[in-house]
Design a protein around this motif. Sequence first.
Motif, PDB file in Angstrom:
ATOM      1  N   ALA A 181       8.735  94.515  67.864  1.00  0.00           N
ATOM      2  CA  ALA A 181       8.575  95.960  67.716  1.00  0.00           C
ATOM      3  C   ALA A 181       9.421  96.531  66.573  1.00  0.00           C
ATOM      4  O   ALA A 181       9.209  97.666  66.149  1.00  0.00           O
ATOM      5  CB  ALA A 181       8.932  96.657  69.024  1.00  0.00           C
ATOM      6  N   LEU A 182      10.356  95.745  66.063  1.00  0.00           N
ATOM      7  CA  LEU A 182      11.251  96.214  64.999  1.00  0.00           C
ATOM      8  C   LEU A 182      10.676  96.050  63.599  1.00  0.00           C
ATOM      9  O   LEU A 182      11.296  96.482  62.628  1.00  0.00           O
ATOM     10  CB  LEU A 182      12.574  95.450  65.067  1.00  0.00           C
ATOM     11  N   GLU A 183       9.508  95.434  63.462  1.00  0.00           N
ATOM     12  CA  GLU A 183       9.032  94.997  62.139  1.00  0.00           C
ATOM     13  C   GLU A 183       9.073  96.093  61.075  1.00  0.00           C
ATOM     14  O   GLU A 183       9.617  95.891  59.979  1.00  0.00           O
ATOM     15  CB  GLU A 183       7.617  94.440  62.239  1.00  0.00           C
ATOM     16  N   SER A 184       8.504  97.230  61.351  1.00  0.00           N
ATOM     17  CA  SER A 184       8.410  98.273  60.335  1.00  0.00           C
ATOM     18  C   SER A 184       9.780  98.752  59.870  1.00  0.00           C
ATOM     19  O   SER A 184      10.067  98.784  58.660  1.00  0.00           O
ATOM     20  CB  SER A 184       7.594  99.452  60.874  1.00  0.00           C
ATOM     21  N   GLU A 185      10.659  99.102  60.803  1.00  0.00           N
ATOM     22  CA  GLU A 185      11.958  99.608  60.385  1.00  0.00           C
ATOM     23  C   GLU A 185      12.872  98.486  59.887  1.00  0.00           C
ATOM     24  O   GLU A 185      13.765  98.719  59.070  1.00  0.00           O
ATOM     25  CB  GLU A 185      12.616 100.412  61.504  1.00  0.00           C
ATOM     26  N   TRP A 186      12.650  97.267  60.370  1.00  0.00           N
ATOM     27  CA  TRP A 186      13.414  96.122  59.862  1.00  0.00           C
ATOM     28  C   TRP A 186      13.137  95.937  58.372  1.00  0.00           C
ATOM     29  O   TRP A 186      14.074  95.805  57.568  1.00  0.00           O
ATOM     30  CB  TRP A 186      13.025  94.864  60.633  1.00  0.00           C
ATOM     31  N   ASN A 187      11.857  95.915  57.994  1.00  0.00           N
ATOM     32  CA  ASN A 187      11.511  95.717  56.584  1.00  0.00           C
ATOM     33  C   ASN A 187      11.942  96.893  55.717  1.00  0.00           C
ATOM     34  O   ASN A 187      12.293  96.705  54.543  1.00  0.00           O
ATOM     35  CB  ASN A 187      10.020  95.458  56.443  1.00  0.00           C
ATOM     36  N   ALA A 188      11.940  98.098  56.287  1.00  0.00           N
ATOM     37  CA  ALA A 188      12.464  99.245  55.546  1.00  0.00           C
ATOM     38  C   ALA A 188      13.951  99.055  55.259  1.00  0.00           C
ATOM     39  O   ALA A 188      14.445  99.399  54.171  1.00  0.00           O
ATOM     40  CB  ALA A 188      12.232 100.531  56.335  1.00  0.00           C
ATOM     41  N   LEU A 189      14.672  98.480  56.223  1.00  0.00           N
ATOM     42  CA  LEU A 189      16.096  98.187  56.032  1.00  0.00           C
ATOM     43  C   LEU A 189      16.290  97.123  54.960  1.00  0.00           C
ATOM     44  O   LEU A 189      17.177  97.244  54.103  1.00  0.00           O
ATOM     45  CB  LEU A 189      16.713  97.734  57.358  1.00  0.00           C
ATOM     46  N   VAL A 190      15.478  96.072  54.986  1.00  0.00           N
ATOM     47  CA  VAL A 190      15.560  95.030  53.962  1.00  0.00           C
ATOM     48  C   VAL A 190      15.353  95.631  52.576  1.00  0.00           C
ATOM     49  O   VAL A 190      16.120  95.381  51.635  1.00  0.00           O
ATOM     50  CB  VAL A 190      14.513  93.925  54.221  1.00  0.00           C
ATOM     51  N   GLU A 191      14.316  96.435  52.434  1.00  0.00           N
ATOM     52  CA  GLU A 191      13.985  97.014  51.131  1.00  0.00           C
ATOM     53  C   GLU A 191      15.052  97.987  50.643  1.00  0.00           C
ATOM     54  O   GLU A 191      15.218  98.170  49.430  1.00  0.00           O
ATOM     55  CB  GLU A 191      12.621  97.699  51.217  1.00  0.00           C
TER      56      GLU A 191
END
Length: 372
Positions: free
Chosen positions: A23-33
């Motif tokens: 469930a973290l995928e979207s905000e996880w990738n926003a954090l990476v970017e």
Amino acid sequence: MEAILSRPGPRVVEVDDRAAFMALESEWNALVEATSDEVFYRHEFLRIWLDNFAPGARLCVLTLRDAEGRLSAALPLWEERTTLYGVPVRQLSGAANAHSCRFDLLAREPDVAAEAFVAHLRGKKGWDVLRLTDVPDGGAAWRFHAAAGAAGLPVGAWESLQSPYIPLPRTREAFQASLQAKFKANCRRRRRKLEEKGRVDFERVSGGLGLEGMLEQGFLLEQSGWKGERGTAMAQDARTRGFYTELARDAAYRDRLALYFLRLDGRAVAFHYGLEYGGRYFLLKPGYDEQLRECSPGQLLLEEVAGTCVDRGLREFDFLGPDMVWKRDWTDQVRRHTWLYVFNDSTYGRALCAAKFRWGPAAKEVVSKWKR
């Protein structure tokens, strides 16, 4: 008179199951970017890694939420039972191994995240050692490591890799000018020798209906050489084969896959499994026909790939993995990586730290002197 309410500070949330992690995928990738923006830290890469290398493991993903509830830091860990010098330990491991290439803490504010995660771990039961593999110099995990040491936890570090990389210029001419004259002459001579054996072609594959067949060609070529003899080729283990196959499918979908082939009369004689991300080319796995080693098909392919990367406007060719002589033909630049250890502040944890970083090295030094 209005009451002044204090705003809640950052809070650590530990994620221990797959559904919550997914469930973290979207905000996880926003954090990476928003932070280091490495392809190896993205959610889909970690998910594929976990599915293939730790499918039944219990997760211990540390996340930090800021006052607004936004994901501000993450450290993907999993629990495993292993041994250290033959002694059983409960280890929290970064979700990474040799196929991950590099690993790091994700954090918008590394010092804040480091202190919060260290405080959380001090109160957490059921672990003896935390290990993060192949953290690059300058990575945020170094701040976590320093914070752990400052808080009184036993810590240690072990340098693992120096990965060469090529800063790419804007033109092929400038790239060729950066190489040594003798090396370029050797490449020309070896190419002529290969061309005497048949038609030489270069091919780039980024996806399509034939992707599975192309992957199989690359797998077989890599397995035909010394990696196959040692049992370390991609296709020889179900986990590594699954990982690289699923990663290729996902990367093709996201337009990041770059498979390269050098062919002799249509037959693959050299192969690259690579990814393109953020203006960089990452060489995950190379392979070549060792029966043609006098022609150096691997180096000839690398020359073509590097030139293509320049044409595509990429800024860096990252060899990944350990330092090797053939990589140094192309560059003198390296990126250092280190394994970081944090031990629980307990009698057992301190003994493990001493065994790993004092007693073990001292014993090796004694044996080394005795053998002389």
